[in-house]
Design a protein around this motif. Structure first.
Motif, PDB file in Angstrom:
ATOM      1  N   LYS A 215       1.555 -23.726   6.550  1.00  0.00           N
ATOM      2  CA  LYS A 215       0.908 -23.756   5.237  1.00  0.00           C
ATOM      3  C   LYS A 215       1.787 -24.506   4.253  1.00  0.00           C
ATOM      4  O   LYS A 215       2.980 -24.249   4.162  1.00  0.00           O
ATOM      5  CB  LYS A 215       0.648 -22.332   4.749  1.00  0.00           C
ATOM      6  N   LEU A 216       1.157 -25.416   3.481  1.00  0.00           N
ATOM      7  CA  LEU A 216       1.932 -26.329   2.650  1.00  0.00           C
ATOM      8  C   LEU A 216       1.515 -26.246   1.186  1.00  0.00           C
ATOM      9  O   LEU A 216       0.328 -26.286   0.853  1.00  0.00           O
ATOM     10  CB  LEU A 216       1.734 -27.760   3.166  1.00  0.00           C
ATOM     11  N   VAL A 217       2.521 -26.144   0.308  1.00  0.00           N
ATOM     12  CA  VAL A 217       2.338 -26.285  -1.139  1.00  0.00           C
ATOM     13  C   VAL A 217       3.302 -27.379  -1.595  1.00  0.00           C
ATOM     14  O   VAL A 217       4.509 -27.280  -1.370  1.00  0.00           O
ATOM     15  CB  VAL A 217       2.632 -24.981  -1.893  1.00  0.00           C
ATOM     16  N   VAL A 235      -2.504 -25.326   1.042  1.00  0.00           N
ATOM     17  CA  VAL A 235      -2.770 -24.196   0.151  1.00  0.00           C
ATOM     18  C   VAL A 235      -3.002 -24.669  -1.277  1.00  0.00           C
ATOM     19  O   VAL A 235      -3.863 -24.158  -1.987  1.00  0.00           O
ATOM     20  CB  VAL A 235      -1.611 -23.176   0.213  1.00  0.00           C
ATOM     21  N   GLY A 236      -2.236 -25.659  -1.713  1.00  0.00           N
ATOM     22  CA  GLY A 236      -2.418 -26.171  -3.066  1.00  0.00           C
ATOM     23  C   GLY A 236      -1.276 -27.069  -3.478  1.00  0.00           C
ATOM     24  O   GLY A 236      -0.285 -27.201  -2.770  1.00  0.00           O
ATOM     25  N   SER A 237      -1.425 -27.690  -4.653  1.00  0.00           N
ATOM     26  CA  SER A 237      -0.371 -28.552  -5.187  1.00  0.00           C
ATOM     27  C   SER A 237      -0.127 -28.203  -6.643  1.00  0.00           C
ATOM     28  O   SER A 237      -1.012 -27.719  -7.350  1.00  0.00           O
ATOM     29  CB  SER A 237      -0.746 -30.027  -5.042  1.00  0.00           C
ATOM     30  N   GLN A 266       5.548 -19.723   2.784  1.00  0.00           N
ATOM     31  CA  GLN A 266       6.985 -19.501   2.869  1.00  0.00           C
ATOM     32  C   GLN A 266       7.792 -20.298   1.854  1.00  0.00           C
ATOM     33  O   GLN A 266       8.894 -19.909   1.476  1.00  0.00           O
ATOM     34  CB  GLN A 266       7.480 -19.865   4.278  1.00  0.00           C
ATOM     35  N   ALA A 267       7.254 -21.440   1.392  1.00  0.00           N
ATOM     36  CA  ALA A 267       8.047 -22.310   0.528  1.00  0.00           C
ATOM     37  C   ALA A 267       7.155 -23.232  -0.282  1.00  0.00           C
ATOM     38  O   ALA A 267       6.011 -23.520   0.097  1.00  0.00           O
ATOM     39  CB  ALA A 267       9.020 -23.141   1.364  1.00  0.00           C
ATOM     40  N   VAL A 268       7.703 -23.701  -1.408  1.00  0.00           N
ATOM     41  CA  VAL A 268       7.074 -24.715  -2.243  1.00  0.00           C
ATOM     42  C   VAL A 268       7.962 -25.952  -2.182  1.00  0.00           C
ATOM     43  O   VAL A 268       9.181 -25.855  -2.364  1.00  0.00           O
ATOM     44  CB  VAL A 268       6.928 -24.234  -3.699  1.00  0.00           C
ATOM     45  N   PHE A 269       7.354 -27.112  -1.933  1.00  0.00           N
ATOM     46  CA  PHE A 269       8.125 -28.342  -1.730  1.00  0.00           C
ATOM     47  C   PHE A 269       8.004 -29.264  -2.938  1.00  0.00           C
ATOM     48  O   PHE A 269       6.912 -29.671  -3.317  1.00  0.00           O
ATOM     49  CB  PHE A 269       7.632 -29.075  -0.481  1.00  0.00           C
ATOM     50  N   SER A 270       9.168 -29.617  -3.502  1.00  0.00           N
ATOM     51  CA  SER A 270       9.212 -30.618  -4.565  1.00  0.00           C
ATOM     52  C   SER A 270       9.297 -32.001  -3.940  1.00  0.00           C
ATOM     53  O   SER A 270       9.497 -32.136  -2.736  1.00  0.00           O
ATOM     54  CB  SER A 270      10.415 -30.363  -5.477  1.00  0.00           C
ATOM     55  N   GLU A 271       9.138 -33.040  -4.775  1.00  0.00           N
ATOM     56  CA  GLU A 271       9.190 -34.417  -4.285  1.00  0.00           C
ATOM     57  C   GLU A 271      10.276 -35.210  -4.992  1.00  0.00           C
ATOM     58  O   GLU A 271      10.592 -34.959  -6.161  1.00  0.00           O
ATOM     59  CB  GLU A 271       7.837 -35.104  -4.489  1.00  0.00           C
ATOM     60  N   VAL A 290      11.996 -22.584  -3.096  1.00  0.00           N
ATOM     61  CA  VAL A 290      11.616 -23.911  -3.569  1.00  0.00           C
ATOM     62  C   VAL A 290      12.545 -24.930  -2.921  1.00  0.00           C
ATOM     63  O   VAL A 290      13.767 -24.822  -3.030  1.00  0.00           O
ATOM     64  CB  VAL A 290      11.711 -24.019  -5.104  1.00  0.00           C
ATOM     65  N   VAL A 291      11.968 -25.905  -2.242  1.00  0.00           N
ATOM     66  CA  VAL A 291      12.749 -26.958  -1.600  1.00  0.00           C
ATOM     67  C   VAL A 291      12.831 -28.136  -2.571  1.00  0.00           C
ATOM     68  O   VAL A 291      11.824 -28.775  -2.873  1.00  0.00           O
ATOM     69  CB  VAL A 291      12.104 -27.399  -0.275  1.00  0.00           C
ATOM     70  N   ALA A 292      14.029 -28.393  -3.086  1.00  0.00           N
ATOM     71  CA  ALA A 292      14.212 -29.438  -4.096  1.00  0.00           C
ATOM     72  C   ALA A 292      15.539 -30.142  -3.865  1.00  0.00           C
ATOM     73  O   ALA A 292      16.202 -29.930  -2.844  1.00  0.00           O
ATOM     74  CB  ALA A 292      14.137 -28.827  -5.501  1.00  0.00           C
ATOM     75  N   GLY A 293      15.935 -30.980  -4.808  1.00  0.00           N
ATOM     76  CA  GLY A 293      17.209 -31.686  -4.703  1.00  0.00           C
ATOM     77  C   GLY A 293      17.222 -32.659  -3.540  1.00  0.00           C
ATOM     78  O   GLY A 293      16.244 -33.374  -3.295  1.00  0.00           O
TER      79      GLY A 293
END
Length: 329
Positions: A215-217, A235-237, A266-271, A290-293
């Motif tokens: 599942k991807l956000v 799931v959403g953006s 499980q996680a929210v991905f930044s760009e 939150v996956v960032a940096g």
């Protein structure tokens, strides 16, 4: 007010007829006159020391520029308009971009309405050469809003589409430079093999996740082709649009937080090309990572040289490794 044109001669004796855009006229004129006075792109400048002329290629996005370099090899020089980590949706061309297009043999674009600024820039440059739309023949995902009438432009996130894009580039290079057709064909064959290996590898990595955990956000709707290809659940953006200039309302934000909680994301991905602040707010509200940096996904753009997303192949491997690692928890 009517169009204003500048007539100048390049070092080969050809006349360039370039339309200036309103108040930018004085600056544009100065830049173009200075560029031609300095000699522009002469034959000697474009041989790489080999004595043979190279195709002068202007590529709009980081992705198509990377494809062009792989297919063209040492037979082409590629001028890339969009720099790494620059959002392509709201880009404003510079006088240098106009000059590069005026000097080009070929212009390569991603297509599907991503480069809304390109047609006017080509007219301003007086360019009448070949424009390669690499999206031709790709099955385009539908858009959801009026500004997305052309569909989802993020076609490169399926390696199969990257293969189609590369074939268009190779065909255009071969037509423009038939003497080097064998070199372009060989480069295409090599790169196609790498794209197919990438596709197989990504599928294996995603399939290592439990079916219910895929599942991807994400920051915005840039990964639809990847999601469709590898059968993830979207799931959403954070920005509910293909265009990063769209904004998330308070109601939409609360709805996304609730959806994240209810679906067990499980996680929210930044760009990489977008600020992570809103993603961090949503992750905090939803109680998920939150996956960032440095771990941010590369969505609209490749990364700079030396980064994990410096090339298309590296970008897709980085994205996949990051997604799989985060979703495994």
């Amino acid at each position: 007010m009517g169009s204003v044109f500048i007539l100048i001669s390049d070092p080969r004796g050809d006349t360039l007829r370039i339309r200036a855009l309103g108040p930018a006229l004085p600056v544009l004129a100065a830049v173009l006159v200075a560029a031609t006075a300095c000699g522009g792109s002469s034959s000697a400048d474009n041989t790489g020391g080999s004595g043979a002329m190279k195709l002068k290629v202007v590529a709009t996005t980081t992705q198509v520029a990377d494809f062009a370099r792989n297919i063209g090899g040492d037979k082409v020089t590629v001028t890339q308009i969009l720099k790494p980590n620059v959002d392509p949706h709201d880009y404003e061309p510079s006088p240098a971009d106009i000059q590069a297009i005026a000097d080009a043999d070929l212009v390569v674009q991603g297509g599907v309405g991503l480069e809304k600024w390109l047609d006017q820039t080509i007219k301003s440059a007086g360019f009448d050469g070949t424009v390669v739309d690499t999206s031709k023949g790709v099955a385009i995902r539908k858009g959801g809003e009026e500004e997305e009438a052309d569909g989802d432009p993020h076609i490169w996130h399926n390696p199969g589409n990257a293969e189609i894009m590369s074939r268009h580039i190779a065909a255009a290079f071969e037509a423009e430079d038939p003497a080097d057709k064998a070199a372009y064909a060989a480069n295409l064959k090599t790169y196609t093999g790498k794209l197919r290996q990438l596709d197989t590898w990504i599928a294996g990595q995603i399939n290592s996740l439990p079916a219910g955990g895929r599942k991807l956000v994400t920051n915005h709707d840039a990964f639809g082709y990847y999601i469709d290809r590898y059968r993830l659940t979207f799931v959403g953006s954070i920005i509910p649009s293909f265009d990063t200039s769209a904004e998330l309302s308070g109601k939409q934000l609360n709805s996304l937080v609730a959806k994240i909680k209810s679906t067990g994301v499980q996680a929210v991905f930044s760009e990489s090309s977008l600020p992570p602040k809103t993603a961090e707010t949503i992750g905090r509200e939803a109680g998920v990572k939150v996956v960032a940096g440095e771990d941010s996904l590369y969505g609209d753009t490749l990364g700079p040289a030396g980064s994990a997303g410096a090339t298309y192949l590296e970008m897709e491997r980085h994205n996949t490794t990051t997604i799989v690692t985060a979703l495994k928890g």
